[in-house]
Design an enzyme around this catalytic site. Structure first.
Site, PDB file in Angstrom:
ATOM      1  N   PHE A 145      17.628  23.674  17.940  1.00 29.04           N
ATOM      2  CA  PHE A 145      16.371  22.917  18.003  1.00 29.04           C
ATOM      3  C   PHE A 145      16.191  22.186  16.675  1.00 29.04           C
ATOM      4  N   CYS A 255       6.647  24.186  22.103  1.00 35.21           N
ATOM      5  CA  CYS A 255       7.824  25.083  22.051  1.00 35.21           C
ATOM      6  C   CYS A 255       7.603  26.135  20.969  1.00 35.21           C
ATOM      7  N   ALA A 259       7.944  30.343  20.694  1.00 34.56           N
ATOM      8  CA  ALA A 259       8.851  31.017  19.755  1.00 34.56           C
ATOM      9  C   ALA A 259       8.082  31.854  18.727  1.00 34.56           C
ATOM     10  N   ARG A 260       6.965  31.326  18.234  1.00 33.49           N
ATOM     11  CA  ARG A 260       6.159  32.086  17.259  1.00 33.49           C
ATOM     12  C   ARG A 260       5.624  33.371  17.886  1.00 33.49           C
ATOM     13  N   GLN A 296       2.159  63.367  -1.730  1.00 32.82           N
ATOM     14  CA  GLN A 296       1.047  62.572  -1.200  1.00 32.82           C
ATOM     15  C   GLN A 296       1.331  61.077  -1.240  1.00 32.82           C
ATOM     16  N   GLU A 380       9.258  28.588  11.482  1.00 28.71           N
ATOM     17  CA  GLU A 380       8.273  28.501  12.581  1.00 28.71           C
ATOM     18  C   GLU A 380       6.852  28.383  12.034  1.00 28.71           C
ATOM     19  N   ASP A 384       1.438  30.231   4.864  1.00 28.00           N
ATOM     20  CA  ASP A 384       0.236  29.486   4.483  1.00 28.00           C
ATOM     21  C   ASP A 384      -0.142  28.437   5.528  1.00 28.00           C
ATOM     22  N   PHE A 400      -4.795  20.515   5.755  1.00 29.80           N
ATOM     23  CA  PHE A 400      -3.362  20.277   5.542  1.00 29.80           C
ATOM     24  C   PHE A 400      -3.126  19.111   4.586  1.00 29.80           C
TER      25      PHE A 400
HETATM   26  P1  TGC Z   1      -1.860  17.779  14.747  1.00 32.67           P
HETATM   27  O1  TGC Z   1      -2.611  16.500  14.512  1.00 32.67           O
HETATM   28  O2  TGC Z   1      -2.560  19.075  14.622  1.00 32.67           O
HETATM   29  O3  TGC Z   1      -1.199  17.716  16.202  1.00 32.67           O
HETATM   30  C1  TGC Z   1      -0.389  16.612  16.584  1.00 32.67           C
HETATM   31  C2  TGC Z   1      -0.517  16.449  18.082  1.00 32.67           C
HETATM   32  O4  TGC Z   1      -0.021  17.624  18.723  1.00 32.67           O
HETATM   33  C3  TGC Z   1      -1.042  18.219  19.534  1.00 32.67           C
HETATM   34  N1  TGC Z   1      -0.853  19.662  19.441  1.00 32.67           N
HETATM   35  C4  TGC Z   1      -0.439  20.418  20.438  1.00 32.67           C
HETATM   36  N2  TGC Z   1      -0.147  20.122  21.702  1.00 32.67           N
HETATM   37  C5  TGC Z   1       0.272  21.124  22.505  1.00 32.67           C
HETATM   38  N3  TGC Z   1       0.424  22.386  22.065  1.00 32.67           N
HETATM   39  C6  TGC Z   1       0.138  22.727  20.787  1.00 32.67           C
HETATM   40  N4  TGC Z   1       0.281  23.960  20.367  1.00 32.67           N
HETATM   41  C7  TGC Z   1      -0.309  21.716  19.904  1.00 32.67           C
HETATM   42  N5  TGC Z   1      -0.666  21.682  18.601  1.00 32.67           N
HETATM   43  C8  TGC Z   1      -0.995  20.417  18.323  1.00 32.67           C
HETATM   44  C9  TGC Z   1      -2.346  17.727  18.933  1.00 32.67           C
HETATM   45  O5  TGC Z   1      -3.377  17.778  19.864  1.00 32.67           O
HETATM   46  C10 TGC Z   1      -1.969  16.319  18.551  1.00 32.67           C
HETATM   47  O6  TGC Z   1      -1.952  15.535  19.724  1.00 32.67           O
HETATM   48  P2  TGC Z   1      -2.301  13.963  19.672  1.00 32.67           P
HETATM   49  O7  TGC Z   1      -2.247  13.549  21.110  1.00 32.67           O
HETATM   50  O8  TGC Z   1      -3.663  13.877  19.059  1.00 32.67           O
HETATM   51  O9  TGC Z   1      -1.237  13.337  18.833  1.00 32.67           O
HETATM   52  O10 TGC Z   1      -0.548  17.756  13.838  1.00 32.67           O
HETATM   53  P3  TGC Z   1      -0.378  17.707  12.271  1.00 32.67           P
HETATM   54  O11 TGC Z   1       0.642  16.673  11.957  1.00 32.67           O
HETATM   55  O12 TGC Z   1      -1.712  17.620  11.582  1.00 32.67           O
HETATM   56  O13 TGC Z   1       0.312  19.115  11.951  1.00 32.67           O
HETATM   57  C11 TGC Z   1      -0.349  20.294  12.066  1.00 32.67           C
HETATM   58  C12 TGC Z   1       0.574  21.446  11.586  1.00 32.67           C
HETATM   59  C13 TGC Z   1       0.761  21.396  10.072  1.00 32.67           C
HETATM   60  C14 TGC Z   1      -0.123  22.723  11.970  1.00 32.67           C
HETATM   61  C15 TGC Z   1       1.954  21.359  12.278  1.00 32.67           C
HETATM   62  O14 TGC Z   1       2.646  20.236  11.877  1.00 32.67           O
HETATM   63  C16 TGC Z   1       2.804  22.570  12.043  1.00 32.67           C
HETATM   64  O15 TGC Z   1       2.687  23.560  12.777  1.00 32.67           O
HETATM   65  N6  TGC Z   1       3.686  22.542  11.000  1.00 32.67           N
HETATM   66  C17 TGC Z   1       4.662  23.611  10.783  1.00 32.67           C
HETATM   67  C18 TGC Z   1       6.051  23.124  11.170  1.00 32.67           C
HETATM   68  C19 TGC Z   1       6.858  24.193  11.827  1.00 32.67           C
HETATM   69  O16 TGC Z   1       6.373  25.203  12.300  1.00 32.67           O
HETATM   70  N7  TGC Z   1       8.119  23.947  11.938  1.00 32.67           N
HETATM   71  C20 TGC Z   1       9.007  24.859  12.622  1.00 32.67           C
HETATM   72  C21 TGC Z   1      10.372  24.245  12.816  1.00 32.67           C
HETATM   73  S1  TGC Z   1      11.324  25.086  14.024  1.00 32.67           S
HETATM   74  C22 TGC Z   1      11.768  26.528  13.278  1.00 32.67           C
HETATM   75  O17 TGC Z   1      11.377  26.874  12.218  1.00 32.67           O
HETATM   76  C23 TGC Z   1      12.675  27.359  14.067  1.00 32.67           C
HETATM   77  S2  TGC Z   1      13.224  28.766  13.297  1.00 32.67           S
HETATM   78  C24 TGC Z   1      13.801  29.550  14.646  1.00 32.67           C
HETATM   79  C25 TGC Z   1      14.486  30.821  14.453  1.00 32.67           C
HETATM   80  O18 TGC Z   1      15.582  30.827  13.842  1.00 32.67           O
HETATM   81  O19 TGC Z   1      14.004  31.825  15.027  1.00 32.67           O
HETATM   82  P1  FAD Z   2       7.825  22.999   2.717  1.00 33.37           P
HETATM   83  O1  FAD Z   2       7.129  22.386   3.878  1.00 33.37           O
HETATM   84  O2  FAD Z   2       8.339  22.094   1.659  1.00 33.37           O
HETATM   85  O3  FAD Z   2       6.829  24.046   2.044  1.00 33.37           O
HETATM   86  C1  FAD Z   2       7.036  24.574   0.725  1.00 33.37           C
HETATM   87  C2  FAD Z   2       5.775  25.350   0.339  1.00 33.37           C
HETATM   88  O4  FAD Z   2       4.656  24.470   0.324  1.00 33.37           O
HETATM   89  C3  FAD Z   2       5.439  26.462   1.329  1.00 33.37           C
HETATM   90  O5  FAD Z   2       4.929  27.563   0.654  1.00 33.37           O
HETATM   91  C4  FAD Z   2       4.338  25.848   2.177  1.00 33.37           C
HETATM   92  O6  FAD Z   2       3.469  26.810   2.760  1.00 33.37           O
HETATM   93  C5  FAD Z   2       3.628  24.981   1.143  1.00 33.37           C
HETATM   94  N1  FAD Z   2       2.896  23.888   1.781  1.00 33.37           N
HETATM   95  C6  FAD Z   2       3.402  22.834   2.458  1.00 33.37           C
HETATM   96  N2  FAD Z   2       2.413  22.059   2.917  1.00 33.37           N
HETATM   97  C7  FAD Z   2       1.265  22.655   2.540  1.00 33.37           C
HETATM   98  C8  FAD Z   2      -0.117  22.341   2.728  1.00 33.37           C
HETATM   99  N3  FAD Z   2      -0.515  21.286   3.439  1.00 33.37           N
HETATM  100  N4  FAD Z   2      -1.026  23.174   2.183  1.00 33.37           N
HETATM  101  C9  FAD Z   2      -0.646  24.271   1.485  1.00 33.37           C
HETATM  102  N5  FAD Z   2       0.625  24.623   1.278  1.00 33.37           N
HETATM  103  C10 FAD Z   2       1.559  23.815   1.798  1.00 33.37           C
HETATM  104  N6  FAD Z   2      13.670  24.307  11.524  1.00 33.37           N
HETATM  105  C11 FAD Z   2      14.008  23.763  12.727  1.00 33.37           C
HETATM  106  O7  FAD Z   2      13.566  22.683  13.086  1.00 33.37           O
HETATM  107  N7  FAD Z   2      14.863  24.427  13.546  1.00 33.37           N
HETATM  108  C12 FAD Z   2      15.404  25.623  13.226  1.00 33.37           C
HETATM  109  O8  FAD Z   2      16.166  26.208  14.024  1.00 33.37           O
HETATM  110  C13 FAD Z   2      15.082  26.199  11.967  1.00 33.37           C
HETATM  111  N8  FAD Z   2      15.675  27.352  11.561  1.00 33.37           N
HETATM  112  C14 FAD Z   2      15.473  27.806  10.286  1.00 33.37           C
HETATM  113  C15 FAD Z   2      16.211  28.892   9.805  1.00 33.37           C
HETATM  114  C16 FAD Z   2      16.040  29.328   8.488  1.00 33.37           C
HETATM  115  C17 FAD Z   2      16.881  30.443   7.980  1.00 33.37           C
HETATM  116  C18 FAD Z   2      15.074  28.718   7.665  1.00 33.37           C
HETATM  117  C19 FAD Z   2      14.848  29.189   6.274  1.00 33.37           C
HETATM  118  C20 FAD Z   2      14.337  27.651   8.137  1.00 33.37           C
HETATM  119  C21 FAD Z   2      14.537  27.169   9.434  1.00 33.37           C
HETATM  120  N9  FAD Z   2      13.857  26.030   9.911  1.00 33.37           N
HETATM  121  C22 FAD Z   2      14.168  25.489  11.132  1.00 33.37           C
HETATM  122  C23 FAD Z   2      12.991  25.287   9.013  1.00 33.37           C
HETATM  123  C24 FAD Z   2      11.611  25.911   8.806  1.00 33.37           C
HETATM  124  O9  FAD Z   2      10.808  25.727   9.927  1.00 33.37           O
HETATM  125  C25 FAD Z   2      11.021  25.287   7.556  1.00 33.37           C
HETATM  126  O10 FAD Z   2      11.722  25.843   6.451  1.00 33.37           O
HETATM  127  C26 FAD Z   2       9.539  25.545   7.415  1.00 33.37           C
HETATM  128  O11 FAD Z   2       8.815  24.884   8.445  1.00 33.37           O
HETATM  129  C27 FAD Z   2       9.005  25.110   6.046  1.00 33.37           C
HETATM  130  O12 FAD Z   2       9.463  23.867   5.684  1.00 33.37           O
HETATM  131  P2  FAD Z   2      10.146  23.646   4.233  1.00 33.37           P
HETATM  132  O13 FAD Z   2      11.186  24.666   4.055  1.00 33.37           O
HETATM  133  O14 FAD Z   2      10.514  22.225   4.149  1.00 33.37           O
HETATM  134  O15 FAD Z   2       8.994  23.975   3.207  1.00 33.37           O
END
Ligand code: TGC
Ligand code: FAD
Length: 401
Positions: A145, A255, A259-260, A296, A380, A384, A400
Site C-alpha cells: 500500500f 483503508c 488497518a488501525r 513489591q 498508520e 501525536d 494539524f
Molecule cells: P481531512 O481534511 O481530515 O480529510 C480529507 C478528506 O477525507 C475525508 N475523510 C474520510 N473519509 C472516509 N473515511 C475516513 N476515515 C476519513 N477521514 C477523512 C474527509 O471528510 C475529507 O473529505 P473531503 O471530501 O472534504 O475532501 O484530511 P487532512 O489532510 O486534514 O489530514 C488529516 C490527517 C492528518 C488526520 C490525515 O492526513 C492522517 O490521518 N494522517 C496520517 C497519515 C497516515 O496515517 N499514514 C499511514 C500510511 S499507511 C501505513 O502507515 C501503513 S503501515 C502498515 C503496516 O505495516 O502494518
Molecule cells: P513525519 O510526518 O515527518 O512526522 C515526524 C514527527 O512530526 C512525528 O512525531 C509527528 O507526530 C510530528 N508531526 C507531524 N505533523 C505534525 C503536526 N501537524 N502536529 C504535531 N506533530 C506533527 N506508509 C505507507 O504508506 N505504507 C506502508 O506500508 C507503510 N509501512 C511502514 C512501515 C514502517 C516500518 C514504518 C516506520 C513506516 C511505514 N509507513 C508506511 C509510513 C508511516 O505511515 C509514516 O512513517 C508515518 O505516517 C509518519 O510519517 P513520517 O515518518 O514522514 O513522519
C-alpha cells in the site's frame, strides 16, 4: 520451594493468554475457535523461528502462502472473493494472535487484508475484485500500500506522485517511501494525484516498465518484515487498473480505519507476550533468596501490566462491536490504536526491566517487541497525529496546521 508456590498461585488462563475480566464471555464460539487456530499456527510457524529471522533481518517469504492457508489474509472480506466472511472482532483476534508472535508478521497480514484487499474490494470494479482478491486471500499474491512519500508522511494530502491521462493508458511518476511488503510484493495499491490534483488509487503490478521497489536496509525495528520504496518512472498503467469506486484522500483514510483497528488488537498480543514472559521470569528468577515476583516493586509492574492489558482488551472489543454495527468513527479507532500501542510499548519497557540483563537478549521476546512497537506507534498515523484527531473531535478545531 517458594518459587514453586508462587508459580502455582499465578492464575492459569483459559487460552494461554490474558483474560482477567472474562472477555471470553463476550466472544462467540467461532471467535474462540479462530483465535485458537491462529494461536496454534503462530506457535508452530512463527514463534520457533522469529528470533532468528529478526536477528538476520530476514523476511520469510514462505510465510505468505502459509498465512493464506490459515485464513489470515482478508478475514473480513466476503467469502465469494476468497476472504473469510468474518466479523471485525474475529479480524482483531487474528491480528492479536499474530502480533503475539511478532508485529512485523502482523504487518504483513494487516497490509494484505486491510490496505490491499480492502480497497480493491471496496473501491474496485468487479473485474478487479475477481482478478486479484482470491489470489491475495490465498497468498498466491502479496500486495503493498503506497501512501507515504519522502516529503509527505503525516500529511499525505500534499503528495506529489501523479498520473497523466495519455488516452489509452495513464503515465505514473513519483515515489513512495516506508512501504511494508514492497520488495516482495506482486502488486501495489498506489495513491496518486491526477492532473486536477484529485487523489485516486491505482493497481501497479510488478514487471511494469519503470516500476522498481528498492529495499530499505538498516532498520532496528520490524526486522522480520520487509520494507522498501516504490519508484515510478514513467510507468504505463492500464486504464482498467484505476480503482473506480472512490477518489479523494478519504479513500486511503478509509483503508487506514480498518488497518488501525487491527493494530489496536495486535498491540494487545505483543503486550500479552511481554507480560507472560515477565511473570514467568519473575517466578523463576531468585534474588536475595526469593523469587523476584515476591518483591513489591515487581508486583506493582505486573499488576499494572495486567490492568492495562485488560482495559485495552475492552476498548478494542467495544470498537470492534461498533465496527460490526457500522458505528465506529475514525476518532474511536484513533483512540484505540493510540491507547493500545502506547500500552504495549510501556509494558514491553517494564517487562524488559523485570528480565534484567536477560531482557536485552534474544533469549526472550521482549526487546524485539519493544523495538517493533517503536514502528507501530509511528505508522498508520503517529501517536501525536491520533491525539490531534481526538483533539479535533473534542474541540471542533483542527490543530494539524
Ligand atoms: P481531512 O481534511 O481530515 O480529510 C480529507 C478528506 O477525507 C475525508 N475523510 C474520510 N473519509 C472516509 N473515511 C475516513 N476515515 C476519513 N477521514 C477523512 C474527509 O471528510 C475529507 O473529505 P473531503 O471530501 O472534504 O475532501 O484530511 P487532512 O489532510 O486534514 O489530514 C488529516 C490527517 C492528518 C488526520 C490525515 O492526513 C492522517 O490521518 N494522517 C496520517 C497519515 C497516515 O496515517 N499514514 C499511514 C500510511 S499507511 C501505513 O502507515 C501503513 S503501515 C502498515 C503496516 O505495516 O502494518
Ligand atoms: P513525519 O510526518 O515527518 O512526522 C515526524 C514527527 O512530526 C512525528 O512525531 C509527528 O507526530 C510530528 N508531526 C507531524 N505533523 C505534525 C503536526 N501537524 N502536529 C504535531 N506533530 C506533527 N506508509 C505507507 O504508506 N505504507 C506502508 O506500508 C507503510 N509501512 C511502514 C512501515 C514502517 C516500518 C514504518 C516506520 C513506516 C511505514 N509507513 C508506511 C509510513 C508511516 O505511515 C509514516 O512513517 C508515518 O505516517 C509518519 O510519517 P513520517 O515518518 O514522514 O513522519
Amino acid at each position: 520451594m517458594e518459587s514453586i508456590e508462587i508459580r502455582k498461585s499465578l492464575k492459569q488462563d483459559t487460552f494461554e493468554g490474558v483474560d482477567f475480566l472474562d472477555l471470553d464471555d463476550l466472544l462467540t464460539d467461532e471467535h474462540k475457535l479462530i483465535r485458537s487456530s491462529i494461536r496454534d499456527f503462530v506457535k508452530k510457524e512463527i514463534s520457533p523461528y522469529i528470533e532468528d529471522w529478526a536477528q538476520k533481518a530476514h523476511f520469510p517469504s514462505e510465510i505468505v502462502k502459509k498465512f493464506g492457508d490459515v485464513g489470515a489474509f482478508g478475514p473480513q472480506i466476503p467469502e465469494q472473493y476468497g476472504g473469510g466472511g468474518l466479523d471485525y472482532i474475529a479480524y482483531g483476534l487474528i491480528m492479536q494472535e499474530i502480533e503475539r508472535g511478532d508485529s512485523g508478521m502482523r504487518s504483513t497480514a494487516s497490509v494484505q487484508g486491510s490496505l490491499v484487499m480492502y480497497p480493491i474490494y471496496k473501491f474496485g470494479s468487479e473485474e478487479q475484485r475477481n482478478k486479484y482478491l482470491p489470489k491475495l486471500a490465498s497468498g498466491e499474491m502479496l500486495g503493498c500500500f503506497g501512501l507515504t512519500e519522502p516529503d509527505h508522511g503525516s500529511n499525505p494530502s500534499g503528495m506529489v506522485t501523479n498520473f497523466k491521462d495519455m488516452g489509452d493508458h495513464y503515465l505514473l511518476n513519483g515515489a513512495k517511501m516506508w512501504i511494508s511488503n514492497s520488495p516482495e510484493a506482486d502488486i501495489a495499491v498506489v495513491w496518486a494525484k491526477n492532473e486536477e490534483g484529485r487523489i485516486h488509487g491505482l493497481i501497479v503490478e510488478r514487471g511494469m516498465e519503470g516500476f522498481t521497489t528498492p529495499e530499505t536496509h538498516g532498520k532496528w525495528s520490524l526486522r522480520a518484515s520487509c520494507t522498501g520504496e516504490l519508484v515510478f518512472d514513467n510507468v504505463k498503467v492500464p486504464k482498467e487498473n484505476l480503482l473506480p469506486g472512490k477518489s479523494g484522500l478519504g479513500a486511503p483514510l478509509m483503508c487506514l480505519d480498518s488497518a488501525r483497528f487491527g493494530i489496536a488488537w495486535g498491540a494487545i498480543g505483543a503486550a500479552m507476550d511481554c507480560y507472560e514472559s515477565a511473570r514467568k521470569y519473575a517466578a523463576e528468577r531468585i534474588q536475595f533468596g526469593k523469587p523476584i515476583a515476591g518483591f513489591q516493586l515487581v508486583q506493582k509492574k505486573l499488576s499494572e501490566m495486567l490492568t492495562e492489558i485488560t482495559k485495552a482488551q475492552f476498548l478494542a472489543w467495544k470498537v470492534g462491536k461498533m465496527m460490526n454495527e457500522g458505528k465506529a468513527k475514525t476518532v474511536h479507532i484513533s483512540m484505540a490504536k493510540r491507547n493500545n500501542v502506547e500500552m504495549a510499548l510501556n509494558i514491553a519497557r517494564e517487562a524488559r526491566q523485570i528480565h534484567g540483563g536477560m531482557g536485552i537478549t534474544g533469549e526472550y521476546p521482549i526487546m524485539r517487541h519493544m523495538m517493533n512497537l517503536e514502528s507501530v506507534i509511528t505508522y498508520e498515523g503517529t501517536h501525536d497525529i491520533h491525539l490531534l484527531i481526538l483533539g479535533q473531535e473534542i474541540t471542533g478545531i483542527p490543530a494539524f496546521v
